[in-house]
Design an enzyme around this catalytic site. Structure first.
Site, PDB file in Angstrom:
ATOM      1  N   SER A  29       0.855  -1.173   0.000  1.00 13.86           N
ATOM      2  CA  SER A  29       0.000   0.000   0.000  1.00 13.86           C
ATOM      3  C   SER A  29       0.896   1.230   0.000  1.00 13.86           C
ATOM      4  CB  SER A  29      -0.895  -0.011   1.238  1.00 13.86           C
ATOM      5  OG  SER A  29      -0.733   1.170   1.966  1.00 13.86           O
ATOM      6  N   LYS A  30       0.395   2.277  -0.615  1.00 17.19           N
ATOM      7  CA  LYS A  30       1.224   3.461  -0.729  1.00 17.19           C
ATOM      8  C   LYS A  30       1.553   4.062   0.622  1.00 17.19           C
ATOM      9  CE  LYS A  30       0.010   3.981  -5.447  1.00 17.19           C
ATOM     10  NZ  LYS A  30      -0.722   4.542  -6.537  1.00 17.19           N
ATOM     11  N   ARG A  31       0.830   3.643   1.630  1.00 16.08           N
ATOM     12  CA  ARG A  31       1.080   4.170   2.959  1.00 16.08           C
ATOM     13  C   ARG A  31       2.016   3.268   3.766  1.00 16.08           C
ATOM     14  NH1 ARG A  31      -3.298   5.284   0.823  1.00 16.08           N
ATOM     15  NH2 ARG A  31      -4.074   3.180   1.016  1.00 16.08           N
TER      16      ARG A  31
END
Length: 496
Positions: free
Chosen positions: A264-266
RNA sequence: GGCCCGUUGGAGAAGUGGUUUAACUCACCAGCCUUUCACGCUGGCAUGCACGGGUUCGAAUCCCGUACGGGUCACCA
Protein backbone atom coordinates in the site's frame (compact mmCIF):
# COMPACT_ATOMS: atom_id res chain seq x y z
CA UNK A 1 -0.96 -24.56 -22.68
CA UNK A 2 -3.01 -25.98 -25.48
CA UNK A 3 -3.21 -23.62 -28.46
CA UNK A 4 -6.68 -24.76 -29.47
CA UNK A 5 -7.89 -23.96 -26.01
CA UNK A 6 -6.26 -20.59 -26.17
CA UNK A 7 -7.91 -19.70 -29.43
CA UNK A 8 -11.25 -20.85 -28.17
CA UNK A 9 -11.36 -17.85 -25.91
CA UNK A 10 -9.59 -15.21 -27.86
CA UNK A 11 -8.89 -14.74 -31.48
CA UNK A 12 -6.86 -11.59 -31.24
CA UNK A 13 -3.60 -13.44 -31.63
CA UNK A 14 -4.42 -14.82 -34.98
CA UNK A 15 -6.15 -13.50 -38.02
CA UNK A 16 -6.70 -15.69 -40.98
CA UNK A 17 -4.19 -18.14 -39.62
CA UNK A 18 -1.27 -15.71 -39.45
CA UNK A 19 0.24 -14.82 -36.12
CA UNK A 20 0.08 -11.12 -35.48
CA UNK A 21 2.82 -9.22 -33.74
CA UNK A 22 1.53 -8.53 -30.28
CA UNK A 23 0.54 -5.04 -29.26
CA UNK A 24 0.57 -4.47 -25.53
CA UNK A 25 0.09 -1.41 -23.42
CA UNK A 26 0.80 0.13 -20.07
CA UNK A 27 -2.03 2.42 -19.05
CA UNK A 28 -1.18 4.56 -16.05
CA UNK A 29 -3.37 7.22 -14.58
CA UNK A 30 -1.35 10.35 -13.92
CA UNK A 31 -2.22 10.51 -10.26
CA UNK A 32 1.26 10.29 -8.86
CA UNK A 33 4.77 9.05 -9.29
CA UNK A 34 5.74 5.68 -10.70
CA UNK A 35 4.92 3.08 -8.09
CA UNK A 36 6.85 -0.17 -7.91
CA UNK A 37 3.74 -2.17 -8.81
CA UNK A 38 3.00 -0.08 -11.86
CA UNK A 39 6.61 -0.25 -12.88
CA UNK A 40 6.34 -4.00 -12.82
CA UNK A 41 3.23 -3.97 -14.97
CA UNK A 42 5.00 -1.76 -17.48
CA UNK A 43 8.10 -3.91 -17.34
CA UNK A 44 6.38 -7.22 -18.06
CA UNK A 45 4.39 -5.75 -20.91
CA UNK A 46 7.62 -4.33 -22.27
CA UNK A 47 9.43 -7.64 -21.91
CA UNK A 48 6.59 -9.48 -23.60
CA UNK A 49 6.50 -7.05 -26.52
CA UNK A 50 10.27 -7.04 -27.00
CA UNK A 51 10.56 -10.78 -26.78
CA UNK A 52 7.90 -11.25 -29.44
CA UNK A 53 8.92 -8.38 -31.65
CA UNK A 54 5.70 -6.54 -30.94
CA UNK A 55 4.82 -3.01 -29.87
CA UNK A 56 4.67 -1.46 -26.44
CA UNK A 57 2.20 1.37 -26.09
CA UNK A 58 1.67 3.80 -23.25
CA UNK A 59 -1.82 5.18 -22.90
CA UNK A 60 -2.61 7.85 -20.34
CA UNK A 61 -5.82 7.13 -18.45
CA UNK A 62 -6.63 10.58 -17.17
CA UNK A 63 -10.39 10.23 -16.78
CA UNK A 64 -10.36 11.00 -13.09
CA UNK A 65 -10.19 14.77 -13.19
CA UNK A 66 -10.11 15.05 -9.43
CA UNK A 67 -7.05 12.92 -8.94
CA UNK A 68 -4.93 13.89 -11.90
CA UNK A 69 -1.87 15.77 -10.83
CA UNK A 70 0.06 18.28 -12.80
CA UNK A 71 3.35 16.48 -13.29
CA UNK A 72 1.95 12.97 -13.14
CA UNK A 73 2.30 12.05 -16.77
CA UNK A 74 5.76 13.44 -17.31
CA UNK A 75 6.97 11.90 -14.09
CA UNK A 76 5.68 8.48 -15.09
CA UNK A 77 7.34 8.62 -18.47
CA UNK A 78 10.59 9.97 -17.09
CA UNK A 79 10.90 7.19 -14.54
CA UNK A 80 10.11 4.52 -17.12
CA UNK A 81 12.77 5.94 -19.37
CA UNK A 82 15.21 5.91 -16.49
CA UNK A 83 14.49 2.22 -15.92
CA UNK A 84 15.27 1.61 -19.56
CA UNK A 85 11.71 0.88 -20.60
CA UNK A 86 11.05 2.65 -23.88
CA UNK A 87 7.85 2.72 -25.82
CA UNK A 88 6.77 2.56 -29.43
CA UNK A 89 3.66 4.70 -29.25
CA UNK A 90 2.46 7.27 -26.77
CA UNK A 91 1.64 10.94 -26.29
CA UNK A 92 5.11 11.96 -27.42
CA UNK A 93 5.40 9.35 -30.13
CA UNK A 94 2.22 9.34 -32.16
CA UNK A 95 1.32 6.12 -33.91
CA UNK A 96 -1.64 5.25 -36.07
CA UNK A 97 -3.93 4.50 -33.14
CA UNK A 98 -3.80 7.76 -31.21
CA UNK A 99 -4.46 9.97 -29.52
CA UNK A 100 -2.98 8.29 -26.48
CA UNK A 101 -4.49 10.46 -23.82
CA UNK A 102 -8.05 9.53 -22.94
CA UNK A 103 -9.25 13.07 -22.40
CA UNK A 104 -8.43 13.63 -26.05
CA UNK A 105 -10.63 10.72 -27.08
CA UNK A 106 -13.89 11.90 -25.55
CA UNK A 107 -15.72 11.96 -28.91
CA UNK A 108 -14.93 8.30 -29.37
CA UNK A 109 -16.38 7.20 -26.04
CA UNK A 110 -19.42 9.38 -26.64
CA UNK A 111 -20.03 7.69 -29.95
CA UNK A 112 -19.76 4.18 -28.53
CA UNK A 113 -21.82 5.12 -25.51
CA UNK A 114 -24.62 6.23 -27.78
CA UNK A 115 -24.28 3.11 -29.82
CA UNK A 116 -24.89 1.04 -26.73
CA UNK A 117 -27.79 3.30 -25.75
CA UNK A 118 -29.39 2.88 -29.19
CA UNK A 119 -28.92 -0.85 -29.09
CA UNK A 120 -30.65 -1.02 -25.75
CA UNK A 121 -27.54 -2.35 -24.05
CA UNK A 122 -27.24 0.72 -21.88
CA UNK A 123 -29.62 3.20 -20.28
CA UNK A 124 -29.67 6.63 -18.78
CA UNK A 125 -29.46 6.87 -15.01
CA UNK A 126 -30.56 10.04 -13.25
CA UNK A 127 -29.75 8.93 -9.74
CA UNK A 128 -27.68 11.24 -7.62
CA UNK A 129 -24.73 10.23 -5.55
CA UNK A 130 -26.83 10.60 -2.41
CA UNK A 131 -29.59 8.37 -3.76
CA UNK A 132 -27.09 5.67 -4.65
CA UNK A 133 -25.43 5.83 -1.28
CA UNK A 134 -28.81 5.56 0.42
CA UNK A 135 -29.70 2.61 -1.76
CA UNK A 136 -26.53 0.79 -0.75
CA UNK A 137 -27.10 1.62 2.86
CA UNK A 138 -30.54 0.02 2.75
CA UNK A 139 -29.26 -3.06 0.94
CA UNK A 140 -26.70 -3.52 3.62
CA UNK A 141 -29.27 -3.04 6.33
CA UNK A 142 -31.36 -5.75 4.75
CA UNK A 143 -28.34 -8.01 4.83
CA UNK A 144 -28.05 -8.38 1.07
CA UNK A 145 -24.78 -9.86 -0.09
CA UNK A 146 -24.76 -8.47 -3.57
CA UNK A 147 -24.72 -4.72 -3.51
CA UNK A 148 -25.91 -3.99 -7.03
CA UNK A 149 -27.69 -1.03 -8.54
CA UNK A 150 -31.45 -1.40 -8.27
CA UNK A 151 -32.12 -0.50 -11.90
CA UNK A 152 -34.72 1.99 -10.87
CA UNK A 153 -33.86 4.19 -13.86
CA UNK A 154 -34.03 1.33 -16.34
CA UNK A 155 -37.68 1.73 -17.17
CA UNK A 156 -38.11 5.26 -16.01
CA UNK A 157 -39.14 7.99 -18.45
CA UNK A 158 -36.63 10.22 -20.20
CA UNK A 159 -36.33 13.48 -18.39
CA UNK A 160 -34.23 16.59 -18.26
CA UNK A 161 -31.23 16.93 -16.09
CA UNK A 162 -27.82 15.35 -15.91
CA UNK A 163 -27.55 11.63 -16.33
CA UNK A 164 -24.94 8.91 -16.37
CA UNK A 165 -25.08 5.98 -18.76
CA UNK A 166 -25.23 2.52 -17.28
CA UNK A 167 -24.45 -0.70 -19.03
CA UNK A 168 -27.32 -3.18 -18.96
CA UNK A 169 -25.82 -6.43 -17.79
CA UNK A 170 -27.36 -9.62 -19.17
CA UNK A 171 -29.16 -11.96 -16.82
CA UNK A 172 -27.86 -15.49 -16.51
CA UNK A 173 -24.83 -15.07 -18.74
CA UNK A 174 -21.37 -16.44 -18.08
CA UNK A 175 -18.13 -14.77 -19.02
CA UNK A 176 -15.23 -17.12 -19.35
CA UNK A 177 -11.79 -16.20 -20.52
CA UNK A 178 -8.50 -17.94 -20.62
CA UNK A 179 -6.07 -16.07 -18.43
CA UNK A 180 -2.43 -16.44 -19.43
CA UNK A 181 -1.48 -16.76 -15.79
CA UNK A 182 -4.49 -18.07 -13.90
CA UNK A 183 -5.93 -20.37 -16.51
CA UNK A 184 -9.64 -20.49 -17.18
CA UNK A 185 -11.61 -17.97 -15.14
CA UNK A 186 -15.38 -17.65 -15.16
CA UNK A 187 -17.65 -14.93 -13.82
CA UNK A 188 -21.43 -15.04 -13.75
CA UNK A 189 -23.22 -11.94 -14.95
CA UNK A 190 -25.40 -11.98 -11.84
CA UNK A 191 -22.32 -11.10 -9.83
CA UNK A 192 -21.95 -7.89 -11.76
CA UNK A 193 -24.37 -5.02 -11.27
CA UNK A 194 -25.26 -2.52 -13.99
CA UNK A 195 -22.20 -0.32 -14.02
CA UNK A 196 -21.73 3.23 -15.17
CA UNK A 197 -19.89 3.62 -18.45
CA UNK A 198 -20.30 7.37 -18.94
CA UNK A 199 -20.29 9.66 -15.95
CA UNK A 200 -22.59 12.65 -15.67
CA UNK A 201 -19.75 14.92 -16.69
CA UNK A 202 -19.49 13.21 -20.05
CA UNK A 203 -16.27 11.42 -19.22
CA UNK A 204 -16.13 7.64 -19.50
CA UNK A 205 -15.41 5.40 -16.55
CA UNK A 206 -12.29 3.30 -16.44
CA UNK A 207 -13.85 0.04 -17.58
CA UNK A 208 -15.52 1.59 -20.59
CA UNK A 209 -12.63 3.69 -21.81
CA UNK A 210 -10.22 0.87 -21.23
CA UNK A 211 -12.24 -1.68 -23.20
CA UNK A 212 -12.90 0.68 -26.09
CA UNK A 213 -9.30 1.79 -26.28
CA UNK A 214 -7.87 -1.68 -26.06
CA UNK A 215 -10.04 -2.61 -29.03
CA UNK A 216 -9.38 0.50 -31.08
CA UNK A 217 -5.68 0.45 -30.38
CA UNK A 218 -5.63 -3.18 -31.42
CA UNK A 219 -4.17 -4.37 -28.18
CA UNK A 220 -3.65 -8.13 -28.38
CA UNK A 221 -2.54 -8.93 -24.83
CA UNK A 222 -3.34 -7.27 -21.55
CA UNK A 223 -0.93 -8.04 -18.74
CA UNK A 224 -2.02 -6.29 -15.57
CA UNK A 225 -2.28 -6.69 -11.82
CA UNK A 226 -4.61 -9.19 -10.27
CA UNK A 227 -6.62 -6.40 -8.70
CA UNK A 228 -8.08 -5.96 -12.19
CA UNK A 229 -9.36 -9.48 -12.56
CA UNK A 230 -12.89 -8.61 -11.44
CA UNK A 231 -12.92 -5.76 -13.97
CA UNK A 232 -12.37 -8.22 -16.77
CA UNK A 233 -15.96 -9.46 -17.09
CA UNK A 234 -17.16 -5.85 -17.40
CA UNK A 235 -14.68 -5.14 -20.13
CA UNK A 236 -15.60 -8.36 -21.85
CA UNK A 237 -19.27 -7.36 -21.83
CA UNK A 238 -18.47 -4.06 -23.48
CA UNK A 239 -16.18 -5.62 -26.04
CA UNK A 240 -18.69 -8.30 -26.93
CA UNK A 241 -21.61 -5.89 -27.29
CA UNK A 242 -19.62 -3.55 -29.45
CA UNK A 243 -18.53 -6.42 -31.64
CA UNK A 244 -14.85 -6.14 -30.87
CA UNK A 245 -12.35 -8.96 -30.54
CA UNK A 246 -11.20 -9.75 -27.04
CA UNK A 247 -7.55 -9.39 -26.20
CA UNK A 248 -5.85 -12.15 -24.25
CA UNK A 249 -5.66 -11.29 -20.56
CA UNK A 250 -3.05 -12.20 -18.01
CA UNK A 251 -3.44 -11.19 -14.39
CA UNK A 252 -0.24 -10.97 -12.45
CA UNK A 253 -0.18 -11.67 -8.73
CA UNK A 254 0.00 -8.72 -6.42
CA UNK A 255 3.21 -7.59 -4.83
CA UNK A 256 3.06 -8.00 -1.07
CA UNK A 257 5.33 -6.98 1.77
CA UNK A 258 7.08 -9.34 4.18
CA UNK A 259 3.86 -9.63 6.17
CA UNK A 260 1.99 -10.77 3.09
CA UNK A 261 -0.01 -7.57 2.75
CA UNK A 262 -0.55 -5.81 -0.55
CA UNK A 263 1.93 -3.03 -1.07
CA UNK A 264 0.00 0.00 0.00
CA UNK A 265 1.22 3.46 -0.73
CA UNK A 266 1.08 4.17 2.96
CA UNK A 267 3.25 1.19 3.87
CA UNK A 268 6.29 2.57 5.66
CA UNK A 269 8.28 -0.65 5.64
CA UNK A 270 9.04 -0.54 1.94
CA UNK A 271 10.10 2.28 -0.31
CA UNK A 272 7.36 2.38 -2.94
CA UNK A 273 8.37 4.73 -5.70
CA UNK A 274 10.97 4.32 -8.41
CA UNK A 275 12.01 7.90 -7.97
CA UNK A 276 13.01 7.24 -4.39
CA UNK A 277 15.27 4.37 -5.38
CA UNK A 278 16.82 6.56 -7.99
CA UNK A 279 17.45 9.20 -5.34
CA UNK A 280 19.18 6.66 -3.12
CA UNK A 281 21.60 5.70 -5.84
CA UNK A 282 20.15 2.44 -7.05
CA UNK A 283 21.07 1.45 -10.59
CA UNK A 284 18.34 1.42 -13.23
CA UNK A 285 19.46 -1.90 -14.69
CA UNK A 286 19.45 -3.44 -11.24
CA UNK A 287 15.96 -2.16 -10.53
CA UNK A 288 14.90 -3.54 -13.89
CA UNK A 289 16.44 -6.87 -12.97
CA UNK A 290 14.91 -6.96 -9.50
CA UNK A 291 11.43 -5.97 -10.63
CA UNK A 292 11.53 -8.66 -13.32
CA UNK A 293 11.93 -11.18 -10.50
CA UNK A 294 8.70 -10.03 -8.85
CA UNK A 295 6.25 -12.67 -10.00
CA UNK A 296 8.47 -14.20 -12.62
CA UNK A 297 11.45 -16.50 -12.45
CA UNK A 298 14.06 -17.42 -14.99
CA UNK A 299 14.73 -21.02 -15.91
CA UNK A 300 18.33 -20.67 -14.84
CA UNK A 301 20.71 -21.05 -11.92
CA UNK A 302 21.36 -17.37 -12.04
CA UNK A 303 19.24 -14.35 -11.27
CA UNK A 304 21.45 -11.45 -12.26
CA UNK A 305 20.77 -10.30 -15.80
CA UNK A 306 21.10 -7.29 -18.04
CA UNK A 307 18.02 -5.87 -19.72
CA UNK A 308 18.84 -7.60 -22.98
CA UNK A 309 19.32 -10.91 -21.24
CA UNK A 310 15.96 -10.51 -19.54
CA UNK A 311 14.24 -9.80 -22.84
CA UNK A 312 15.94 -12.85 -24.26
CA UNK A 313 14.93 -15.08 -21.36
CA UNK A 314 11.45 -13.77 -20.80
CA UNK A 315 8.78 -16.42 -21.04
CA UNK A 316 5.20 -15.59 -20.11
CA UNK A 317 4.58 -19.20 -19.11
CA UNK A 318 6.91 -18.66 -16.19
CA UNK A 319 4.84 -15.88 -14.69
CA UNK A 320 3.77 -16.92 -11.20
CA UNK A 321 0.24 -17.02 -9.87
CA UNK A 322 1.09 -16.67 -6.19
CA UNK A 323 1.76 -13.25 -4.67
CA UNK A 324 5.26 -11.88 -5.11
CA UNK A 325 6.96 -10.85 -1.91
CA UNK A 326 8.96 -7.67 -2.00
CA UNK A 327 12.22 -8.55 -0.28
CA UNK A 328 14.38 -5.51 0.37
CA UNK A 329 17.36 -7.69 1.22
CA UNK A 330 17.15 -9.29 -2.19
CA UNK A 331 16.92 -5.89 -3.85
CA UNK A 332 20.12 -4.84 -2.10
CA UNK A 333 21.82 -8.00 -3.21
CA UNK A 334 20.76 -7.53 -6.83
CA UNK A 335 21.89 -3.93 -6.83
CA UNK A 336 25.19 -4.90 -5.24
CA UNK A 337 25.80 -7.45 -7.97
CA UNK A 338 25.14 -4.88 -10.64
CA UNK A 339 27.39 -2.35 -8.91
CA UNK A 340 30.22 -4.83 -8.97
CA UNK A 341 30.09 -4.68 -12.74
CA UNK A 342 30.83 -0.96 -12.64
CA UNK A 343 34.28 0.58 -12.92
CA UNK A 344 35.72 2.54 -10.04
CA UNK A 345 35.04 5.78 -11.88
CA UNK A 346 31.41 4.85 -12.38
CA UNK A 347 30.95 3.99 -8.73
CA UNK A 348 32.55 7.25 -7.71
CA UNK A 349 30.24 9.13 -10.04
CA UNK A 350 27.29 7.36 -8.49
CA UNK A 351 28.45 8.05 -4.92
CA UNK A 352 29.77 11.57 -5.34
CA UNK A 353 26.49 13.45 -4.83
CA UNK A 354 25.90 11.61 -1.57
CA UNK A 355 29.42 12.27 -0.34
CA UNK A 356 29.07 15.92 -1.17
CA UNK A 357 25.71 16.12 0.47
CA UNK A 358 27.12 14.60 3.64
CA UNK A 359 30.18 16.83 3.47
CA UNK A 360 32.52 13.87 3.32
CA UNK A 361 36.02 14.42 1.97
CA UNK A 362 35.58 18.16 1.52
CA UNK A 363 39.19 18.92 2.39
CA UNK A 364 40.55 15.76 0.74
CA UNK A 365 41.77 15.32 -2.80
CA UNK A 366 40.33 13.28 -5.64
CA UNK A 367 42.63 10.33 -4.95
CA UNK A 368 41.27 10.06 -1.43
CA UNK A 369 37.71 9.92 -2.72
CA UNK A 370 38.67 7.26 -5.22
CA UNK A 371 40.28 5.16 -2.52
CA UNK A 372 37.28 5.55 -0.30
CA UNK A 373 34.99 4.28 -3.03
CA UNK A 374 37.38 1.50 -3.98
CA UNK A 375 37.55 0.26 -0.42
CA UNK A 376 33.79 -0.15 -0.18
CA UNK A 377 32.98 -0.97 -3.80
CA UNK A 378 32.38 -4.67 -3.22
CA UNK A 379 30.06 -4.25 -0.30
CA UNK A 380 27.97 -1.35 -1.51
CA UNK A 381 24.26 -2.06 -1.96
CA UNK A 382 23.42 1.38 -3.34
CA UNK A 383 25.09 4.73 -3.80
CA UNK A 384 24.01 6.49 -0.67
CA UNK A 385 25.21 3.59 1.45
CA UNK A 386 28.75 4.88 1.03
CA UNK A 387 27.87 7.50 3.63
CA UNK A 388 26.85 4.91 6.17
CA UNK A 389 30.01 2.89 5.58
CA UNK A 390 32.14 5.97 5.87
CA UNK A 391 30.55 7.00 9.11
CA UNK A 392 30.85 3.53 10.55
CA UNK A 393 34.60 3.42 10.12
CA UNK A 394 35.73 6.98 10.01
CA UNK A 395 33.54 9.35 11.92
CA UNK A 396 31.67 7.26 14.46
CA UNK A 397 32.86 7.52 18.06
CA UNK A 398 35.87 5.27 18.48
CA UNK A 399 35.04 2.50 20.91
CA UNK A 400 36.48 -0.92 21.59
CA UNK A 401 34.51 -3.43 23.56
CA UNK A 402 33.53 -7.05 23.99
CA UNK A 403 35.30 -9.66 21.92
CA UNK A 404 37.51 -7.07 20.26
CA UNK A 405 38.77 -5.75 23.58
CA UNK A 406 39.41 -9.28 24.83
CA UNK A 407 41.46 -9.96 21.73
CA UNK A 408 43.73 -7.01 22.51
CA UNK A 409 44.41 -8.23 26.01
CA UNK A 410 46.49 -11.12 24.75
CA UNK A 411 50.24 -11.28 25.37
CA UNK A 412 52.44 -9.26 23.10
CA UNK A 413 49.72 -7.05 21.69
CA UNK A 414 50.82 -4.00 23.59
CA UNK A 415 54.41 -4.27 22.36
CA UNK A 416 53.13 -4.78 18.84
CA UNK A 417 51.04 -1.63 18.91
CA UNK A 418 53.77 0.44 20.54
CA UNK A 419 56.19 -0.60 17.82
CA UNK A 420 53.71 0.20 15.05
CA UNK A 421 52.92 3.56 16.55
CA UNK A 422 56.59 4.51 16.44
CA UNK A 423 56.90 3.47 12.82
CA UNK A 424 53.85 5.44 11.80
CA UNK A 425 55.12 8.41 13.72
CA UNK A 426 58.48 8.35 11.98
CA UNK A 427 57.47 7.44 8.44
CA UNK A 428 58.12 10.13 5.81
CA UNK A 429 55.08 9.36 3.70
CA UNK A 430 52.09 7.27 4.49
CA UNK A 431 50.21 5.48 1.76
CA UNK A 432 48.54 2.09 1.69
CA UNK A 433 51.63 0.35 0.40
CA UNK A 434 53.88 1.88 3.02
CA UNK A 435 51.45 1.02 5.74
CA UNK A 436 51.41 -2.59 4.66
CA UNK A 437 55.19 -2.66 4.81
CA UNK A 438 55.18 -1.10 8.26
CA UNK A 439 52.79 -3.72 9.51
CA UNK A 440 54.99 -6.46 8.10
CA UNK A 441 58.10 -5.01 9.71
CA UNK A 442 56.33 -4.69 13.04
CA UNK A 443 55.34 -8.30 12.76
CA UNK A 444 58.92 -9.39 12.22
CA UNK A 445 60.22 -7.33 15.13
CA UNK A 446 57.64 -8.52 17.61
CA UNK A 447 57.46 -12.04 16.25
CA UNK A 448 53.76 -11.86 15.47
CA UNK A 449 52.09 -13.09 12.29
CA UNK A 450 48.83 -13.91 10.62
CA UNK A 451 45.73 -13.14 12.57
CA UNK A 452 47.81 -12.28 15.67
CA UNK A 453 49.47 -9.53 13.68
CA UNK A 454 46.69 -8.05 11.59
CA UNK A 455 43.77 -8.37 13.95
CA UNK A 456 45.21 -6.29 16.80
CA UNK A 457 46.06 -3.56 14.34
CA UNK A 458 42.62 -3.71 12.80
CA UNK A 459 40.95 -3.43 16.17
CA UNK A 460 43.31 -0.73 17.37
CA UNK A 461 42.56 1.57 14.45
CA UNK A 462 38.91 0.74 13.76
CA UNK A 463 37.50 -0.74 16.93
CA UNK A 464 36.05 -3.59 14.90
CA UNK A 465 37.10 -7.11 13.97
CA UNK A 466 35.59 -6.72 10.53
CA UNK A 467 35.93 -4.09 7.89
CA UNK A 468 37.53 -3.16 4.62
CA UNK A 469 41.09 -3.88 3.53
CA UNK A 470 43.36 -2.85 6.42
CA UNK A 471 46.18 -0.87 4.77
CA UNK A 472 43.69 0.91 2.53
CA UNK A 473 41.50 1.80 5.44
CA UNK A 474 44.50 3.05 7.45
CA UNK A 475 45.57 5.18 4.55
CA UNK A 476 42.16 6.80 4.42
CA UNK A 477 42.21 7.39 8.16
CA UNK A 478 45.48 9.34 7.91
CA UNK A 479 48.43 9.64 10.25
CA UNK A 480 46.84 11.89 12.81
CA UNK A 481 43.77 9.74 13.38
CA UNK A 482 45.85 6.57 13.39
CA UNK A 483 48.12 7.90 16.12
CA UNK A 484 45.17 9.13 18.13
CA UNK A 485 43.38 5.83 17.94
CA UNK A 486 46.51 3.85 18.70
CA UNK A 487 47.02 6.00 21.77
CA UNK A 488 43.46 5.50 22.93
CA UNK A 489 43.75 1.76 22.41
CA UNK A 490 46.99 1.50 24.34
CA UNK A 491 45.36 3.40 27.17
CA UNK A 492 42.52 0.91 27.19
CA UNK A 493 44.61 -2.25 27.38
CA UNK A 494 46.86 -0.90 30.13
CA UNK A 495 44.01 -1.10 32.57
CA UNK A 496 42.47 -4.55 32.47
C1' G B 1 -21.05 -11.25 3.41
C1' G B 2 -21.03 -12.65 -2.36
C1' C B 3 -17.49 -13.51 -6.13
C1' C B 4 -12.31 -14.31 -7.58
C1' C B 5 -7.22 -15.67 -6.48
C1' G B 6 -3.48 -17.89 -3.56
C1' U B 7 -0.86 -21.38 0.43
C1' U B 8 6.43 -25.37 -1.19
C1' G B 9 12.80 -24.39 3.91
C1' G B 10 14.73 -18.77 8.19
C1' A B 11 13.43 -15.66 3.30
C1' G B 12 12.54 -15.36 -2.22
C1' A B 13 11.28 -19.25 -5.43
C1' A B 14 11.47 -23.79 -9.23
C1' G B 15 8.02 -27.62 -9.98
C1' U B 16 1.99 -28.02 -15.13
C1' G B 17 0.96 -36.88 -12.79
C1' G B 18 6.58 -40.95 -13.13
C1' U B 19 15.47 -39.88 -13.50
C1' U B 20 12.19 -35.12 -7.16
C1' U B 21 16.67 -39.15 -2.74
C1' A B 22 11.82 -31.47 -3.76
C1' A B 23 16.19 -27.09 -8.57
C1' C B 24 18.13 -22.31 -7.98
C1' U B 25 18.88 -17.58 -5.19
C1' C B 26 19.28 -14.74 -0.50
C1' A B 27 20.43 -15.35 4.60
C1' C B 28 22.93 -18.53 8.02
C1' C B 29 26.83 -22.25 9.41
C1' A B 30 31.52 -24.89 8.21
C1' G B 31 35.97 -25.37 5.24
C1' C B 32 39.43 -23.39 1.50
C1' C B 33 41.80 -18.92 -0.32
C1' U B 34 43.79 -14.17 1.54
C1' U B 35 49.90 -13.20 6.87
C1' U B 36 43.91 -9.42 8.71
C1' C B 37 38.80 -8.18 6.79
C1' A B 38 36.03 -8.69 2.68
C1' C B 39 35.53 -10.73 -2.29
C1' G B 40 35.69 -15.57 -4.42
C1' C B 41 35.30 -20.91 -4.22
C1' U B 42 33.47 -25.60 -1.96
C1' G B 43 30.13 -28.00 1.24
C1' G B 44 25.90 -28.05 4.89
C1' C B 45 20.82 -26.34 5.57
C1' A B 46 12.49 -28.96 3.77
C1' U B 47 12.07 -37.40 6.00
C1' G B 48 8.49 -33.17 3.28
C1' C B 49 5.17 -29.33 -0.31
C1' A B 50 -1.42 -25.47 4.90
C1' C B 51 -4.87 -29.55 6.68
C1' G B 52 -8.45 -33.65 5.59
C1' G B 53 -10.49 -36.79 2.05
C1' G B 54 -10.65 -38.70 -3.01
C1' U B 55 -8.90 -40.06 -8.34
C1' U B 56 -4.52 -43.03 -10.04
C1' C B 57 -0.14 -48.48 -10.62
C1' G B 58 1.93 -43.63 -9.10
C1' A B 59 0.36 -36.63 -6.68
C1' A B 60 3.75 -30.97 -4.32
C1' U B 61 1.50 -31.63 -9.17
C1' C B 62 -5.74 -33.56 -10.82
C1' C B 63 -10.77 -33.30 -7.91
C1' C B 64 -13.71 -32.06 -3.40
C1' G B 65 -13.95 -29.98 1.45
C1' U B 66 -11.74 -27.19 5.68
C1' A B 67 -8.40 -23.52 7.60
C1' C B 68 -5.57 -19.34 6.79
C1' G B 69 -4.00 -15.13 3.67
C1' G B 70 -5.13 -11.70 -0.18
C1' G B 71 -8.05 -9.09 -3.98
C1' U B 72 -12.69 -7.09 -5.51
C1' C B 73 -17.73 -5.62 -5.12
C1' A B 74 -17.62 3.26 -6.85
C1' C B 75 -20.36 8.35 -11.70
C1' C B 76 -11.30 5.60 -8.70
C1' A B 77 -8.14 3.72 -11.98
Amino acid sequence: MCPAYYNGYANATTTGGTIMKPRVRYAPSPTGHLHIGNARTALFNYLFAKKKGGSFIIRIEDTDMARNIEEGTQSQLAQLAWLGIDWDESIDKEGARGPYRQLERLDIYKEYGEKLLDAGRAYKCYCTEEELAEERRQQKARGETRLHYSRKCLHGPERDGPYAIRFLVFQDAEYTFFDMIKGEVTFKSEDVGDFVIMKQNGIPTYNFACAVDDALMEITHVLRGEDHITNTPRQLMILDELGFDRPVYGHMPLIVNMEGKKLSKRDESIIQFIEQYRALGFLPEAMFNFIALLGWSPAADEEIFSRDELVERFDEDRLASAPATFDTGKLHYVNNRHMKRLSREEVLALCRPFLEEAGIGKEKDEAWLESLVAVFHDRLSYGKEIVRHYEEFFSAPFVIEGEALDFLRQDGVKELLVSLREKIHQADTLDAKTLKTLIKETGKETNMKGKMLFMPVRIAVSGSMKGPDLPEMMNLLGRETLLERLETTLGKIRMP
